[in-house]
Design an enzyme around this catalytic site. Structure first.
Site, PDB file in Angstrom:
ATOM      1  N   GLU A  91       5.303 -57.058  45.456  1.00 37.06           N
ATOM      2  CA  GLU A  91       4.692 -55.789  45.079  1.00 37.06           C
ATOM      3  C   GLU A  91       5.820 -54.787  44.895  1.00 37.06           C
ATOM      4  O   GLU A  91       6.549 -54.478  45.841  1.00 37.06           O
ATOM      5  CB  GLU A  91       3.698 -55.272  46.125  1.00 37.06           C
ATOM      6  CG  GLU A  91       3.024 -53.989  45.622  1.00 37.06           C
ATOM      7  CD  GLU A  91       2.259 -53.218  46.690  1.00 37.06           C
ATOM      8  OE1 GLU A  91       1.681 -52.178  46.322  1.00 37.06           O
ATOM      9  OE2 GLU A  91       2.272 -53.624  47.866  1.00 37.06           O
ATOM     10  N   ASP A 116      10.300 -51.366  48.175  1.00 38.96           N
ATOM     11  CA  ASP A 116      10.346 -49.920  47.956  1.00 38.96           C
ATOM     12  C   ASP A 116      11.646 -49.402  48.547  1.00 38.96           C
ATOM     13  O   ASP A 116      12.192 -50.014  49.479  1.00 38.96           O
ATOM     14  CB  ASP A 116       9.152 -49.226  48.614  1.00 38.96           C
ATOM     15  CG  ASP A 116       8.762 -47.926  47.914  1.00 38.96           C
ATOM     16  OD1 ASP A 116       9.638 -47.024  47.839  1.00 38.96           O
ATOM     17  OD2 ASP A 116       7.624 -47.812  47.454  1.00 38.96           O
ATOM     18  N   ASP A 155       5.072 -44.454  39.278  1.00 37.97           N
ATOM     19  CA  ASP A 155       5.266 -43.214  38.518  1.00 37.97           C
ATOM     20  C   ASP A 155       5.253 -43.575  37.031  1.00 37.97           C
ATOM     21  O   ASP A 155       6.039 -44.403  36.590  1.00 37.97           O
ATOM     22  CB  ASP A 155       6.620 -42.595  38.896  1.00 37.97           C
ATOM     23  CG  ASP A 155       6.828 -41.212  38.285  1.00 37.97           C
ATOM     24  OD1 ASP A 155       6.289 -40.949  37.196  1.00 37.97           O
ATOM     25  OD2 ASP A 155       7.563 -40.416  38.895  1.00 37.97           O
ATOM     26  N   LYS A 186       7.733 -38.378  30.595  1.00 43.40           N
ATOM     27  CA  LYS A 186       8.724 -37.731  29.724  1.00 43.40           C
ATOM     28  C   LYS A 186       9.555 -38.774  28.978  1.00 43.40           C
ATOM     29  O   LYS A 186       9.953 -39.790  29.545  1.00 43.40           O
ATOM     30  CB  LYS A 186       9.631 -36.817  30.538  1.00 43.40           C
ATOM     31  CG  LYS A 186       8.901 -35.600  31.107  1.00 43.40           C
ATOM     32  CD  LYS A 186       9.846 -34.689  31.860  1.00 43.40           C
ATOM     33  CE  LYS A 186       9.097 -33.473  32.400  1.00 43.40           C
ATOM     34  NZ  LYS A 186      10.003 -32.572  33.161  1.00 43.40           N
ATOM     35  N   ASP A 240      -3.598 -45.474  37.711  1.00 47.52           N
ATOM     36  CA  ASP A 240      -4.545 -44.430  37.321  1.00 47.52           C
ATOM     37  C   ASP A 240      -4.074 -43.718  36.056  1.00 47.52           C
ATOM     38  O   ASP A 240      -4.773 -42.846  35.545  1.00 47.52           O
ATOM     39  CB  ASP A 240      -4.669 -43.397  38.446  1.00 47.52           C
ATOM     40  CG  ASP A 240      -3.373 -42.604  38.602  1.00 47.52           C
ATOM     41  OD1 ASP A 240      -2.319 -43.248  38.806  1.00 47.52           O
ATOM     42  OD2 ASP A 240      -3.402 -41.373  38.493  1.00 47.52           O
TER      43      ASP A 240
END
Length: 225
Positions: free
Chosen positions: A50, A75, A124, A128, A160
């Site tokens: 993950e 992470d 994220d 941009k 999302d």
């Protein structure tokens, strides 16, 4: 830095399911590369990553749902995944681990054909334009994943962000990668793949927040060719 965060960092150093190499060590090549099953998990079960695991609840949830698979949450923010690592230890779960490193270094930790699946959960979206290369489904990242994914290995994207969902679908279609399934709303779509109930049953911290705000949760399952 808060006391709680410092305490989590300290405990991560002694938790048996947490691996925290330095960037220098990562660049040299992890000693676990190619040996995760034998040296760490002590079994021959499939390995699932993950990427950007946050608090680790998805890695832990998947590990509970699929006890015959090995899960590694990755992470750079160890104070976050401490929650998942701590829960796994307290529940005697030997099929989930946490690796503290930057995602762009992930190919330094896994050998060719060592990984069976990848989950990318609520990254994220890097909307941009100048941040395009930081999207975890950018071609450069997909090439990294291809170095250690076994032939036919699966990648899952749960997000999302309608922007990231659309960007990823468009790139995959244009580049000739295999889209196995795609849902624009996993909670509202009438069609649902049998055996994928965990898409709804397991929720990350951010998914709970996004769902409470009425945001649509999307999903893509694909193979990199």
């Amino acid at each position: 830095m808060g006391k709680n965060k410092l305490a989590r960092f300290a405990e991560n150093k002694i938790l048996p399911n947490v691996i925290q190499p330095t960037r220098e060590d990562a660049l040299k090549g992890s000693p676990l590369k190619g040996t995760w099953r034998k040296e760490f998990f002590k079994n021959d079960n499939p390995i699932v990553l993950e990427l950007g695991c946050g608090k680790g609840e998805y890695s832990v949830g998947l590990a509970k749902t699929f006890p015959k698979k090995n899960f590694i949450g990755i992470d750079i923010k160890g104070a976050r995944f401490w929650f998942g690592a701590k829960e796994a230890v307290e529940n005697g779960m030997n099929n989930v681990a946490f690796l503290r490193t930057q995602i762009e270094l992930v190919d330094h930790f896994f050998a060719e054909n060592e990984v069976d699946e990848i989950w990318i959960t609520f990254p994220d979206p890097q909307i941009k334009y100048r941040r395009t290369k930081h999207r975890l489904t950018h071609p450069d990242f997909l090439e990294r994943y291809k170095r250690f994914l076994k032939p036919g290995g699966i990648v899952h994207l749960k997000t999302d962000s309608e922007f990231l969902h659309g960007y990823t679908l468009g790139y995959l279609q244009g580049a000739g990668h295999e889209i196995i399934s795609a849902h624009h709303d996993i909670y509202g779509a009438p069609e649902y793949d049998p055996g994928t109930e965990h898409l709804r049953d397991i929720k990350t911290y951010y998914e709970e927040l996004f769902s409470a705000k009425g945001k649509t949760i999307t999903y893509i399952k694909f193979r990199i060719h």
